[in-house]
Design a protein around this motif. Structure first.
Motif, PDB file in Angstrom:
ATOM      1  N   LEU A 185      54.514 -39.835 -48.741  1.00  0.00           N
ATOM      2  CA  LEU A 185      53.662 -38.636 -48.979  1.00  0.00           C
ATOM      3  C   LEU A 185      52.289 -39.078 -48.885  1.00  0.00           C
ATOM      4  N   ALA A 186      51.859 -40.532 -49.201  1.00  0.00           N
ATOM      5  CA  ALA A 186      50.589 -40.731 -49.259  1.00  0.00           C
ATOM      6  C   ALA A 186      50.220 -40.756 -47.852  1.00  0.00           C
ATOM      7  N   SER A 187      51.004 -41.110 -46.873  1.00  0.00           N
ATOM      8  CA  SER A 187      50.809 -41.332 -45.260  1.00  0.00           C
ATOM      9  C   SER A 187      50.495 -39.659 -44.619  1.00  0.00           C
ATOM     10  N   GLY A 188      50.796 -38.707 -45.437  1.00  0.00           N
ATOM     11  CA  GLY A 188      50.763 -37.421 -45.013  1.00  0.00           C
ATOM     12  C   GLY A 188      51.830 -36.648 -44.485  1.00  0.00           C
ATOM     13  N   VAL A 189      53.024 -37.188 -45.060  1.00  0.00           N
ATOM     14  CA  VAL A 189      54.556 -36.757 -44.501  1.00  0.00           C
ATOM     15  C   VAL A 189      54.863 -35.910 -45.894  1.00  0.00           C
ATOM     16  N   THR A 190      55.007 -34.546 -45.285  1.00  0.00           N
ATOM     17  CA  THR A 190      55.545 -33.607 -46.496  1.00  0.00           C
ATOM     18  C   THR A 190      56.953 -33.586 -46.493  1.00  0.00           C
ATOM     19  N   MET A 191      57.491 -33.961 -45.488  1.00  0.00           N
ATOM     20  CA  MET A 191      59.068 -33.823 -45.520  1.00  0.00           C
ATOM     21  C   MET A 191      59.781 -35.318 -44.949  1.00  0.00           C
ATOM     22  N   ALA A 192      60.140 -36.073 -46.033  1.00  0.00           N
ATOM     23  CA  ALA A 192      60.950 -37.215 -45.578  1.00  0.00           C
ATOM     24  C   ALA A 192      62.392 -37.228 -45.224  1.00  0.00           C
ATOM     25  N   CYS A 193      62.934 -37.516 -44.302  1.00  0.00           N
ATOM     26  CA  CYS A 193      64.348 -37.588 -43.799  1.00  0.00           C
ATOM     27  C   CYS A 193      64.997 -38.797 -44.041  1.00  0.00           C
ATOM     28  N   SER A 194      65.604 -39.072 -44.917  1.00  0.00           N
ATOM     29  CA  SER A 194      66.439 -40.383 -45.324  1.00  0.00           C
ATOM     30  C   SER A 194      67.791 -40.609 -44.515  1.00  0.00           C
TER      31      SER A 194
ATOM     32  N   ALA B  78      57.922 -35.151 -55.254  1.00  0.00           N
ATOM     33  CA  ALA B  78      57.015 -34.306 -55.077  1.00  0.00           C
ATOM     34  C   ALA B  78      56.943 -33.769 -53.607  1.00  0.00           C
ATOM     35  N   ASN B  79      57.351 -34.504 -52.518  1.00  0.00           N
ATOM     36  CA  ASN B  79      57.573 -34.244 -51.218  1.00  0.00           C
ATOM     37  C   ASN B  79      58.825 -33.709 -50.990  1.00  0.00           C
ATOM     38  N   GLY B  80      59.273 -33.102 -49.769  1.00  0.00           N
ATOM     39  CA  GLY B  80      60.570 -32.725 -49.567  1.00  0.00           C
ATOM     40  C   GLY B  80      61.165 -33.801 -48.941  1.00  0.00           C
ATOM     41  N   ILE B  81      62.725 -34.052 -49.344  1.00  0.00           N
ATOM     42  CA  ILE B  81      63.634 -35.021 -48.859  1.00  0.00           C
ATOM     43  C   ILE B  81      64.687 -34.380 -48.412  1.00  0.00           C
ATOM     44  N   LYS B  82      64.952 -34.831 -47.279  1.00  0.00           N
ATOM     45  CA  LYS B  82      66.303 -34.398 -46.418  1.00  0.00           C
ATOM     46  C   LYS B  82      67.228 -35.636 -46.181  1.00  0.00           C
TER      47      LYS B  82
END
Length: 369
Positions: A78-87, A108-112
Motif C-alpha cells: 500500500l505504501a508503494s501506491g498499490v491499491t490492489m495486491a494479488c497474492s 486497508a487495501n484490496g487483496i485478491k
C-alpha cells in the motif's frame, strides 16, 4: 466529507481513454469530477503531481507474513501506491479460511488471492508441492467455492523449487482440473525446459491463463537468437497472457529488451514482492519495476495499462474503476525523479533511467500514504 482536488501533468486511464493533463476531484469515496487540459479547475489543488492513475494493481506478490514464508505485510505494498495486491499462492485449501479472516478482510487495501493448488499454500520452506499429499483437487475446489469473492485464479508453480520430486505434468494437470471445474484461470510458473519442454507446457494452457516470470533468463527463457521463441508466440496467439513477476531472480534487462524490441510486451507488470526483499535493504516496489520496464524500452502508456486496466480485467473487478465520474476513488499519484539513476535487474545488469515514486495513494477516497 470535504472535496479534494488534484492537478496532474498527466491523467491516464485506458478504460476511459484519458491521456492528458488535467485535474480530478474526489468526495465521499468517489470521483466527482474529471477535467482535462484547459478545463482544469482554478481553485488551489490538494496536490500537484506528474502522473495520476487508477489505483495500481500488483498481479503477483506475496502477502501475509506469518501465514506464508514469502509473505510481507499488506501495508508494505500500500505504501508503494498499490491499491490492489494479488497474492500468488500464499494460501491453499488448508490455510485459506485463516488467510481470508486474518489477511484479506482486515487489510486497508484490496487483496485478491490466486489460491495455491497445494493445500498448504506457501507455508513450508520445502516447496509447496514437496509431496503428492499436498495436492487435493476436491479440497481446492471446495475452498475456492467458500471464498470465491476473494479468489481470481488457481496458482500452479511447476518449478523445480516448488515441486522438487513430483512430476510437473501431474501438478499442472491437477491444476487444470480445478480450473475447469471453477472456470477460473491458471497462474502458472514454468518448469525448466530440461525437465519438460516449454512447448509442451504452454500447449496445455488456454485462453485467459497467465504465465508469470516472463522475462527471466534462466532456468527458462522466452527468447533465443534475438527473437521470441515460437511456442511463446503461439501461446499468446491463443490468448495466453504473460506476467512479469520480477522477484529476486526473474527479471533480466537483456531478455526484456529483446522481447520488447520484437513487440512482445508483458500483459501485466508485477513485483513478486516477497519476504526476501526485506533483508536486501533496497527498494523493491511496483513503481520501481515500472521504471525498469521503461528503461528497457516499453512505452509509458503500455506500462500504465499493464498495472491498471489489464490486471483489473483479469481479477474481475465488479465495481467501476478508472478516472471517471462515479467510480471508486482508488488512485495512485506518482512523481518522477529529476535525474536518471542506476536500475538493476536480477542478473547483475544495469541500465539508467528516471524513476517513479508514489506520492499519494487513495483507497475509496481515503489517503493511505
Amino acid at each position: 466529507m470535504e472535496t479534494k482536488h488534484f492537478n496532474s501533468r498527466r491523467l491516464f486511464c485506458a478504460t476511459a481513454g484519458i491521456d492528458s493533463p488535467g485535474s480530478l476531484s474526489i468526495a465521499n469515496g468517489r470521483i466527482v469530477e474529471v477535467s482535462l487540459s484547459a478545463d482544469r479547475r482554478d481553485e488551489a489543488p490538494e496536490l500537484e503531481v506528474d502522473v495520476l492513475l487508477p489505483g495500481l494493481i500488483d498481479l503477483h506478490c506475496h502477502i501475509g507474513s506469518g501465514l506464508s514464508v514469502y509473505g510481507v505485510p499488506p501495508s508494505m505494498v500500500l505504501a508503494s501506491g498499490v491499491t490492489m495486491a494479488c497474492s500468488q499462492g500464499d494460501a491453499g485449501a488448508q490455510t485459506v479460511d485463516r488467510y481470508v479472516s486474518e489477511v484479506i478482510r482486515p487489510s486497508a487495501n484490496g487483496i485478491k488471492l490466486a489460491i495455491n493448488l497445494s493445500a498448504v499454500g506457501e507455508s513450508l520452506k520445502t516447496g509447496c508441492f514437496h509431496e503428492a499429499s499436498t495436492i487435493d483437487v476436491n479440497a481446492c475446489i471446495k475452498a475456492l467455492e467458500r471464498h470465491r469473492e476473494h479468489i481470481w485464479a488457481v496458482a500452479v508453480n511447476a518449478s523445480h523449487q516448488a515441486c522438487p520430486t513430483l512430476d510437473p505434468r501431474d501438478v499442472l494437470n491437477a491444476g487444470l482440473k480445478v480450473s475447469r471445474e471453477t472456470r477460473l484461470p491458471i497462474l502458472y510458473g514454468m518448469r525448466r525446459p530440461g525437465d519438460w519442454p516449454l512447448a509442451e507446457q504452454l500447449a496445455l494452457l488456454r485462453q485467459g491463463d497467465v504465465v508469470t516470470y516472463c522475462f527471466r533468463k534462466s532456468p527458462h527463457c522466452i527468447v533465443k537468437d534475438g527473437r521470441v521463441i515460437d511456442c511463446v508466440v503461439d501461446a499468446r496467439a491463443r490468448g495466453v497472457l504473460f506476467d512479469l513477476g520480477h522477484g529476486c531472480g526473474s527479471f533480466d534487462f537483456d531478455v526484456a529488451e529483446t522481447a520488447i524490441g520484437c513487440g512482445f510486451l508483458p500483459d501485466t507488470i508485477s513485483t513478486d514482492l516477497q519476504a526476501r526483499h526485506l533483508s536486501q535493504g533496497t527498494r523493491h516496489d511496483l513503481p520501481l519495476v515500472m521504471s525498469k520496464l521503461r528503461a528497457a524500452g516499453m512505452r509509458e502508456l503500455d506500462i500504465y495499462k499493464a498495472v491498471t486496466m489489464t490486471p483489473a480485467r483479469l481479477i474481475g473487478e465488479s465495481e467501476p474503476r478508472g478516472l471517471v465520474t462515479g467510480a471508486i476513488a482508488d488512485l495512485t499519484l506518482l512523481n518522477e525523479s529529476c535525474a536518471e539513476v542506476v536500475l538493476e535487474d536480477t542478473s547483475g545488469n544495469s541500465r539508467r533511467g528516471k524513476v517513479w515514486t508514489a506520492t499519494q495513494v487513495f483507497v475509496e477516497g481515503e489517503s493511505r500514504l
